[in-house]
Design an enzyme around this catalytic site. Structure first.
Site, PDB file in Angstrom:
ATOM      1  N   ASN A 109       0.844  -1.194   0.000  1.00 36.83           N
ATOM      2  CA  ASN A 109       0.000   0.000   0.000  1.00 36.83           C
ATOM      3  C   ASN A 109       0.873   1.234   0.000  1.00 36.83           C
ATOM      4  O   ASN A 109       1.999   1.204   0.487  1.00 36.83           O
ATOM      5  CB  ASN A 109      -0.875   0.000   1.269  1.00 36.83           C
ATOM      6  N   HIS A 111       0.911   5.164   1.429  1.00 40.61           N
ATOM      7  CA  HIS A 111       0.249   5.975   2.434  1.00 40.61           C
ATOM      8  C   HIS A 111       0.893   7.365   2.458  1.00 40.61           C
ATOM      9  O   HIS A 111       2.126   7.473   2.446  1.00 40.61           O
ATOM     10  CB  HIS A 111       0.396   5.298   3.812  1.00 40.61           C
ATOM     11  N   SER A 138       4.927   6.791   2.243  1.00 40.85           N
ATOM     12  CA  SER A 138       5.544   5.500   2.561  1.00 40.85           C
ATOM     13  C   SER A 138       4.859   4.398   1.757  1.00 40.85           C
ATOM     14  O   SER A 138       3.647   4.435   1.563  1.00 40.85           O
ATOM     15  CB  SER A 138       5.333   5.144   4.045  1.00 40.85           C
ATOM     16  N   ASP A 147      -2.234   0.508   8.272  1.00 39.71           N
ATOM     17  CA  ASP A 147      -1.004   1.271   7.946  1.00 39.71           C
ATOM     18  C   ASP A 147       0.169   0.895   8.859  1.00 39.71           C
ATOM     19  O   ASP A 147       1.079   1.711   9.070  1.00 39.71           O
ATOM     20  CB  ASP A 147      -1.261   2.790   8.026  1.00 39.71           C
TER      21      ASP A 147
HETATM   22  C1  GRF Z   1      -3.059   8.749  -2.107  1.00 38.98           C
HETATM   23  O1  GRF Z   1      -2.707   9.913  -1.409  1.00 38.98           O
HETATM   24  C2  GRF Z   1      -2.575   7.529  -1.367  1.00 38.98           C
HETATM   25  O2  GRF Z   1      -1.394   7.753  -0.682  1.00 38.98           O
HETATM   26  C3  GRF Z   1      -3.686   7.264  -0.402  1.00 38.98           C
HETATM   27  O3  GRF Z   1      -4.862   7.575  -1.094  1.00 38.98           O
HETATM   28  C4  GRF Z   1      -4.565   8.526  -2.112  1.00 38.98           C
HETATM   29  C5  GRF Z   1      -5.036   7.943  -3.392  1.00 38.98           C
HETATM   30  O4  GRF Z   1      -4.892   8.821  -4.482  1.00 38.98           O
HETATM   31  N1  GRF Z   1      -3.626   5.914   0.095  1.00 38.98           N
HETATM   32  P1  GRF Z   1      -5.027   8.268  -5.948  1.00 38.98           P
HETATM   33  O5  GRF Z   1      -6.399   7.620  -6.051  1.00 38.98           O
HETATM   34  O6  GRF Z   1      -3.921   7.304  -6.174  1.00 38.98           O
HETATM   35  O7  GRF Z   1      -4.922   9.466  -6.850  1.00 38.98           O
END
Ligand code: GRF
Length: 313
Positions: A109, A111, A138, A147
């Site tokens: 994932n 984050h 991260s 997370d």
């Molecule tokens: C990103 O900021 C990611 O880090 C978080 O959710 C957001 C998703 O944005 N987990 P996108 O859909 O990839 O534009």
């Protein structure tokens, strides 16, 4: 080059990280390809982009569906697409322990914070409120703790004096798009890249009492401080194309028996083979690290002085 790893991406919204992975995958030599984009929201904007780019999609509204049932459906779609690893990219639904167990460490994932800081939502506002000087993003392995899984890598982003959560988020997103494709490439090749294999061997070997790393005949080797060797890491040693850990057996008999029983895993290394060492291959694509750990332990014990070997650990 080995077959590319097949990636399934889970999204819930915009999908800009998904796009970054899709485009990175088009680069020559990228070790993964995106074979499915799945969403828990059929309206997720990223789905349209994935379709336009010729990638198979799957979407089902999750509202009201019991978690286990929804995740089982998702899992079966991912299997149907023959996915090897899953990348979450703005997937806003917690995955069940059953799902994570089934994909066994193969889910990552991204984050938008420097974990372990600011797990969960609203990361940028929280970083600004805390007066932090840097924010960032991260990539981590997904575990049952939100997370909280092992961090694979991070990128720092400076916080500007007049930043708002929105302006900071926009900049962190640029960093996310840089970080995620690279870390995913490292992640999917971690069981085959010699440097990554060495890192794991090193971690296991150096937890043994008084273990230290030295170089011996040009390869990383592990010994008991100032004493005897208990492991040699070799990669393409004398051009043999093999990546392996050499450990000490009790002697020629055990060595021969092991090679006979598992000829694809064990081999008799040049030179050291004569004195009872055995080569254990690490380049098969899937390494049984528990087994490697046991071997290092056994090899360490075989050479440890009495005062150490008696230690309970
Ligand atoms: C990103 O900021 C990611 O880090 C978080 O959710 C957001 C998703 O944005 N987990 P996108 O859909 O990839 O534009």
């Amino acid at each position: 080059m080995a077959d590319k790893a097949r990636i399934g991406i889970l999204i819930s919204g915009r999908g800009s990280n998904m796009a970054a992975l899709i485009y990175a995958a088009r680069r020559d030599g990228c070790p993964y390809e995106v074979v499915l984009v799945a969403s828990n929201d059929p309206e997720a904007a990223g789905l349209k982009l994935a379709q336009a780019e010729g990638i198979a999609t799957f979407a089902r509204r999750d509202k009201g569906a019991p978690r286990a049932e929804f995740d089982a459906l998702l899992s079966s779609e991912l299997h149907r697409a023959d996915v090897d690893h899953i990348a979450l990219a703005g997937y806003m639904r917690l995955l069940s322990p059953e799902f994570l167990g089934e994909w066994d460490g193969g889910v990552v994932n991204i984050h938008p914070s420097l974990l372990p800081k600011y797990k969960g939502l609203d990361t940028h506002r929280r970083a600004l409120a805390a007066g932090d000087e840097t924010a960032g993003c991260s990539v981590h392995v997904v575990t049952a703790e939100l997370d909280g899984g092992p961090i694979l890598d991070q990128l720092e982003v400076a916080i500007l004096p007049d930043d708002t959560p929105q302006s900071l988020a926009a900049r962190v997103l640029i960093a996310e798009h840089q970080l995620y494709p690279r870390v995913l490439a490292e992640f999917v090749t971690r069981e085959t890249r010699p440097d990554a294999l060495l890192e794991t061997v090193r971690r296991l070997a150096l937890t043994l009492p008084e273990a230290e790393e030295v170089r011996s005949h040009g390869t990383p080797a592990f010994r008991i401080k100032g004493g005897k060797m208990f492991g040699y890491f070799q990669s393409n040693h004398h051009g043999d194309g093999i990546t392996a850990i050499l450990v000490k057996t009790s002697g020629g008999e055990e060595q021969a028996m092991l090679i006979d029983a598992e000829p694809t895993l064990y081999y008799r290394p040049a030179y050291l083979g004569q004195s009872g060492w055995i080569g254990m291959r690490l380049d098969s694509g899937t390494v049984d690290w528990r087994h490697v750990e046991q071997w290092l332990d056994k090899s360490w014990r075989a050479v440890a002085p009495k005062r150490l070997a008696a230690l309970p650990f």
